[in-house]
Motif scaffolding. Sequence first.
Motif, PDB file in Angstrom:
ATOM      1  N   SER A  21      -1.707 -37.012 -24.442  1.00 14.79           N
ATOM      2  CA  SER A  21      -1.199 -37.852 -25.413  1.00 14.79           C
ATOM      3  C   SER A  21       0.263 -38.129 -25.429  1.00 14.79           C
ATOM      4  O   SER A  21       1.091 -39.017 -26.867  1.00 14.79           O
ATOM      5  CB  SER A  21      -2.009 -37.368 -27.180  1.00 14.79           C
ATOM      6  N   ASP A  22       0.953 -37.337 -25.101  1.00 15.26           N
ATOM      7  CA  ASP A  22       2.531 -37.481 -25.285  1.00 15.26           C
ATOM      8  C   ASP A  22       3.307 -38.572 -24.385  1.00 15.26           C
ATOM      9  O   ASP A  22       4.095 -38.850 -24.782  1.00 15.26           O
ATOM     10  CB  ASP A  22       3.250 -35.950 -24.313  1.00 15.26           C
ATOM     11  N   LYS A  23       1.961 -39.174 -23.592  1.00  8.65           N
ATOM     12  CA  LYS A  23       2.627 -40.854 -23.020  1.00  8.65           C
ATOM     13  C   LYS A  23       2.566 -41.820 -23.778  1.00  8.65           C
ATOM     14  O   LYS A  23       4.161 -42.554 -23.904  1.00  8.65           O
ATOM     15  CB  LYS A  23       1.063 -40.806 -22.498  1.00  8.65           C
ATOM     16  N   SER A  24       2.210 -42.073 -24.424  1.00  9.41           N
ATOM     17  CA  SER A  24       1.965 -42.338 -25.963  1.00  9.41           C
ATOM     18  C   SER A  24       3.641 -42.344 -27.299  1.00  9.41           C
ATOM     19  O   SER A  24       3.965 -42.998 -27.689  1.00  9.41           O
ATOM     20  CB  SER A  24       1.068 -43.086 -26.888  1.00  9.41           C
ATOM     21  N   LYS A  25       3.806 -41.167 -26.315  1.00 10.69           N
ATOM     22  CA  LYS A  25       4.918 -40.700 -27.476  1.00 10.69           C
ATOM     23  C   LYS A  25       6.531 -40.877 -26.704  1.00 10.69           C
ATOM     24  O   LYS A  25       7.794 -40.533 -27.164  1.00 10.69           O
ATOM     25  CB  LYS A  25       5.059 -39.098 -28.096  1.00 10.69           C
ATOM     26  N   SER A  39       6.790 -46.823 -14.257  1.00  4.87           N
ATOM     27  CA  SER A  39       6.344 -47.408 -14.876  1.00  4.87           C
ATOM     28  C   SER A  39       4.121 -46.969 -14.290  1.00  4.87           C
ATOM     29  O   SER A  39       4.133 -47.586 -13.551  1.00  4.87           O
ATOM     30  CB  SER A  39       5.282 -49.115 -15.866  1.00  4.87           C
ATOM     31  N   ASP A  42      -2.097 -45.367 -18.264  1.00  7.98           N
ATOM     32  CA  ASP A  42      -3.218 -44.609 -18.663  1.00  7.98           C
ATOM     33  C   ASP A  42      -3.692 -44.121 -17.728  1.00  7.98           C
ATOM     34  O   ASP A  42      -3.760 -42.687 -18.110  1.00  7.98           O
ATOM     35  CB  ASP A  42      -3.581 -45.579 -20.460  1.00  7.98           C
ATOM     36  N   LYS A  71       8.824 -38.586 -30.905  1.00  6.13           N
ATOM     37  CA  LYS A  71       8.685 -39.135 -29.242  1.00  6.13           C
ATOM     38  C   LYS A  71       9.223 -37.568 -28.856  1.00  6.13           C
ATOM     39  O   LYS A  71       9.713 -36.686 -29.461  1.00  6.13           O
ATOM     40  CB  LYS A  71      10.398 -39.758 -29.487  1.00  6.13           C
TER      41      LYS A  71
END
Length: 157
Positions: A21-25, A39, A42, A71
């Motif tokens: 889930s840290d990708k979205s953070k 970039s 996902d 973040k």
Amino acid sequence: MENTNSSKEVKNFRVRKLELSDKSKGFIELLQQLTVCDSVSDKEFEDRFKEISMYGDDHLICVIEDDFSGKIIATGSVFVEKKFIRNCGKVGHIEDVVVDGSARGMELGKKIVGFLVDHALSMGCYKVILDCSAENKVFYEKCGFKQKEIQMVKYFV
């Protein structure tokens, strides 16, 4: 940018292993503050995360998350190289240490590096090594490292 956080607040930051889930953070955006990091979709992130996870404790990526903003504000990694020299010894390689520009001066880099060094030691490594820029030499000396030899590189891309 001056940081006015007290040392008491700094102690609240916890180092933990990277999570999917840290990708979205903001994990990828944080790495972009360190070096070229295009970039990552996902799917690409999930595939690489699973691949690295297969190495177990031999490849650890750690992060510090700002609980207030949600973040990722610091990260680093260590991987364990298994050798034949030194009685089949192991060497820890520290890589990709970066602290978000807005969070520098709070000793989060030291916290990340200390976590990685402790991990390498717990894995039975006889030493831990890293490469850094001349600008970061003093920082790593404060973390207990000393300059040894010269780094060489050959890029393929």
